[in-house]
Design a protein around this motif. Structure first.
Motif, short mmCIF file in Angstrom:
data_model
loop_
_atom_site.label_atom_id
_atom_site.label_comp_id
_atom_site.label_asym_id
_atom_site.label_seq_id
_atom_site.Cartn_x
_atom_site.Cartn_y
_atom_site.Cartn_z
N SER A 192 -14.24 -7.22 13.51
CA SER A 192 -15.51 -6.53 13.75
C SER A 192 -15.46 -5.11 13.19
O SER A 192 -16.43 -4.64 12.59
CB SER A 192 -15.79 -6.45 15.26
N HIS A 193 -14.36 -4.44 13.43
CA HIS A 193 -14.22 -3.08 12.89
C HIS A 193 -14.34 -3.10 11.37
O HIS A 193 -15.06 -2.29 10.78
CB HIS A 193 -12.86 -2.51 13.30
N SER A 194 -13.65 -4.04 10.73
CA SER A 194 -13.68 -4.09 9.27
C SER A 194 -15.09 -4.35 8.76
O SER A 194 -15.50 -3.84 7.71
CB SER A 194 -12.73 -5.18 8.76
N TYR A 195 -15.81 -5.15 9.50
CA TYR A 195 -17.20 -5.41 9.14
C TYR A 195 -18.02 -4.12 9.15
O TYR A 195 -18.73 -3.81 8.21
CB TYR A 195 -17.83 -6.43 10.10
N LEU A 196 -17.86 -3.34 10.23
CA LEU A 196 -18.63 -2.10 10.33
C LEU A 196 -18.24 -1.13 9.21
O LEU A 196 -19.10 -0.46 8.65
CB LEU A 196 -18.43 -1.45 11.70
N VAL A 197 -16.95 -1.08 8.89
CA VAL A 197 -16.51 -0.20 7.81
C VAL A 197 -17.19 -0.60 6.50
O VAL A 197 -17.70 0.26 5.75
CB VAL A 197 -14.97 -0.23 7.67
N ALA A 198 -17.25 -1.91 6.24
CA ALA A 198 -17.87 -2.37 5.00
C ALA A 198 -19.36 -2.04 4.98
O ALA A 198 -19.91 -1.59 3.97
CB ALA A 198 -17.64 -3.87 4.81
N VAL A 199 -20.04 -2.24 6.10
CA VAL A 199 -21.48 -1.96 6.15
C VAL A 199 -21.73 -0.46 5.99
O VAL A 199 -22.66 -0.04 5.28
CB VAL A 199 -22.10 -2.48 7.47
N LEU A 200 -20.88 0.36 6.61
CA LEU A 200 -21.01 1.80 6.45
C LEU A 200 -20.74 2.22 5.00
O LEU A 200 -21.42 3.11 4.47
CB LEU A 200 -20.06 2.54 7.39
N ALA A 201 -19.76 1.59 4.37
CA ALA A 201 -19.47 1.90 2.97
C ALA A 201 -20.68 1.56 2.10
O ALA A 201 -21.06 2.32 1.20
CB ALA A 201 -18.24 1.13 2.50
N LEU A 202 -21.30 0.43 2.39
CA LEU A 202 -22.51 0.01 1.68
C LEU A 202 -23.61 1.05 1.83
O LEU A 202 -24.27 1.46 0.87
CB LEU A 202 -22.97 -1.33 2.27
N ARG A 203 -23.77 1.50 3.06
CA ARG A 203 -24.83 2.45 3.37
C ARG A 203 -24.56 3.82 2.74
O ARG A 203 -25.48 4.46 2.19
CB ARG A 203 -24.88 2.57 4.91
N ILE A 204 -23.32 4.27 2.80
CA ILE A 204 -22.98 5.57 2.24
C ILE A 204 -23.12 5.54 0.72
O ILE A 204 -23.60 6.49 0.10
CB ILE A 204 -21.55 5.99 2.65
#
Lengths: 189, 189, 189, 189, 189, 189
Positions: free
Chosen positions: C36-48
């Protein structure tokens, strides 16, 4: 479905955390499930009907309890769809819920389910009050655990309850009002 | 919503167990959540794209990974609606998902989301394969834990994967086919 | 390992609560898992990366997302070792993680993993920012739930993010800075 | 650390699921935590010491129980690092564990901890047997729940126990052997 | 019961959340289990005995640790009965616990169990202190998580500890008093 | 207690896993709680009453549902005491349960509770059947998950149901018998 399959599906209600909590940040291992919620609604309906009797109110308890028990029963097949989504989906949800009721072995309760949904009888209003009160009490406790996201549910259910009570007939309105007020005092710290 | 609110909502994906498991008897504390599932889909998409390159397949990895990451993202607002229900609800669900994407800060990805949903590009097909494969693998492990109810998901996802692969272009189809076949051997005991 | 074994191991990421939360008092049934953490990191990277484009920043999204997806992937084999312990263990951990990556079927990404670890590219810095931001947001919410022990993580991740942003190239630094600042406003009550 | 901080850290042992289970597919909400495991090891040590007395074996119970209670105590600070990783890390882990013991208020037990680790006394061997037996029993029950991945732990702990018993002194070996054999009969279905 | 059955039953202690937490609103997935609690009691007894030695106090550690390990062991068969209920049930509970101890393979410890229950020795008083302290520390942390219902346990255990310490013999009372006081400072926010 | 306190206590039923499962090895995060169980009993009572009507049986549904809803309600204060322990405790448990009912706001239902306990009416027998059936269905599913320890519950509840049905009056016995038989076919694999 056979009786066995019907029951098998009903057991799923134990596993379905209420979507309203989940999308507001309450972890699944912590969130109330549909079966537990329905239980509390039924117990509250039982208790409110008792208070109503204190004002001489004639409640059909068998009817009220049945409504409480089945009010979320279709979710065994549909899952729990958050309220704002449901409102957008329109009539089709009602039809799906009715079908689900049938598949789960409760075809004969479709009219009662519809009556509850439209809140057109004293019993139905009582169950709606119990439903919102049960959700209110849970929301307050989640707020105490620091789940700030549920605050709108605290407000909405409280206001729902307060707008439902006046729709009760005069004979029992006051007794229900008094009991309900004592519970709505239960605020978050 | 502010960036903070958007992220707050996204964190909810951690809490949302996939409805398909819940209504088939897997307890919430045990069931895979949407965030974890989406992670596995993205990792599988990454891995399959790598295999495809072995056949000289030209995959746009940034596009495929983005699709994988957002394929269930609207569920942060809509919750997880079981597949058979979704199919009955028709177009309105698509509109709700699109709106949710916007509210969560990903308005700019609506076209990509639509492309993924309609599976009209190599990347979209890859992500669909990864989605069904990820679900297949999870279903097989639940079957091993004695959750007999998920058996139809094992069958359906396997058959979905096998019907999706032939829709890939000739250049990379064979490599993907080979990799996918090695995973579909992963059967319940 | 066969493809099947590799995937089997990857599924374990769902089960691994992040050690930083556990040793600070967050119960396992409540703590965020590595997937789950890795998912959020990837989504945040996408957003940034999207925000960075607003400043004309040239980000290789496929590369950034791949880094985000694999940044904790070796933990499927090594488990999650708390940061202070890792720092004491020295180079051997890096070698173990590299080996784990290979065993899990991602041998071909070893260089990318090393690049991410050493933060020597724009994409790597972005992923590090996303990693710390994701941890910051989770920590703030645990603090709101009364897990006082995570307070140092709130402080450390915030300060990490603020020291990472200035290392970004001028073209996109400002846009990222603005977005990140809006999230760091998300404080505990 | 103050006494309060030490205890605060110790409470974390409740939250740390054993890594060996997690990386083999047992969900965190299901996996045994370090505190519970340590309890079972201590109770088994107590029980085995009782059996040993039946053969006239002189066991220092206070010493054996203390060893059992502290054998995983450093994990309150280091988390649970999987056995194969630990073996690769070498001496540094031992030093970290010793430091952790000190930080947790048990500096005065460092020699006893070292004695237990090196299994150089009857009590230490007993505790090692209890540790492997406790893990064996748990592994067998996970196997019954369909977590096929733990099979190697069943085999390894059984074989560890069988190689440890002969290292016990003649006086009590037979009694321990008999008791241990009755538990190793506890096989997966 | 065979050794295997005895152990099988003991493993159940992992699953039994302490009833005192449950009936005060702490969710089962969050509440401390009997095995973990017993572990903390034993570790605290170990620590307090060490402090007592600082005052020259002669503690039989093997005896104290054994008492700590078995103090809730009968609950593997009886479940955890809330304290106020137990008090109402009278002597029959004692007999049931004694029987349970026998069925679980610890017949030979019945006298020690009775000694602990009646707190008629230094070791027994120490274990009672450790039991209440462990419960106190857990209660304070639940209070921090917003479980307001546990407040009476915080008060009661604190007051129990303070009335138990003066019953210790003069030689070691002061050292224990000092250590205990440093832990009782650990208050809810 | 005030209404608020009464409800506060009732919410605890969500947290109380049934002791019968826990002491047979089912983890707390997995075990059915008292509220969910009570819900299923009420729904089964509703369903069986419907079947009974098919044979012209006159069931007072309000009474049957009320009995189902309160049959485990005292456990909000007493916790769940395993059946064999209860049987040993004798009359005092009945008195404690009656008191608990009063403290929870249901003093007025004491006679109904006693009637249910002694199974002296058609409605009471129906609820006992529903109680055992609900437990049977859950036990079968735990058996499928590999919790071998619950096998005696499968046998006992099945045999209880089969001995209860003949105690129903002739008018409705056959219809209930038929429905119940279709559920008892639901065997473990």
């Amino acid at each position: 479905m056979s009786s066995r399959d019907e029951l098998d599906k009903l057991l799923a209600l134990y596993n379905i955390p209420r979507a309203g909590w989940l999308i507001r940040g309450v972890p699944a291992a912590f969130a109330e499930d549909v079966a537990s919620h329905s239980y509390l609604v039924a117990v509250l309906a039982l208790r409110i009907a008792h208070e109503a009797r204190g004002c001489g109110g004639g409640i059909d308890e068998g009817k009220a309890l049945t409504m409480a028990l089945i009010h979320d029963l279709p979710e065994a097949l549909t899952g729990d769809i958050p309220r704002p989504v449901k409102e957008r989906l329109g009539d089709v949800v009602g039809r799906l819920e009715e079908e689900a009721l049938g598949k789960l072995g409760f075809e004969y309760l479709k009219d009662l389910y519809a009556e509850m949904e439209s809140a057109t009888s004293v019993e139905a209003i009582l169950v709606k009050i119990a439903d919102d009160l049960a959700t209110y009490l849970r929301a307050v406790s989640y707020l105490n655990n620091g789940f700030e996201g549920v605050r709108d549910i605290v407000e909405n259910t409280r206001s729902n309850v307060m707008s439902l009570v006046p729709r009760l007939p005069g004979g029992l309105r006051e007794c229900v009002q008094k009991y309900v007020a004592s519970l709505l005092e239960y605020k978050a710290r």
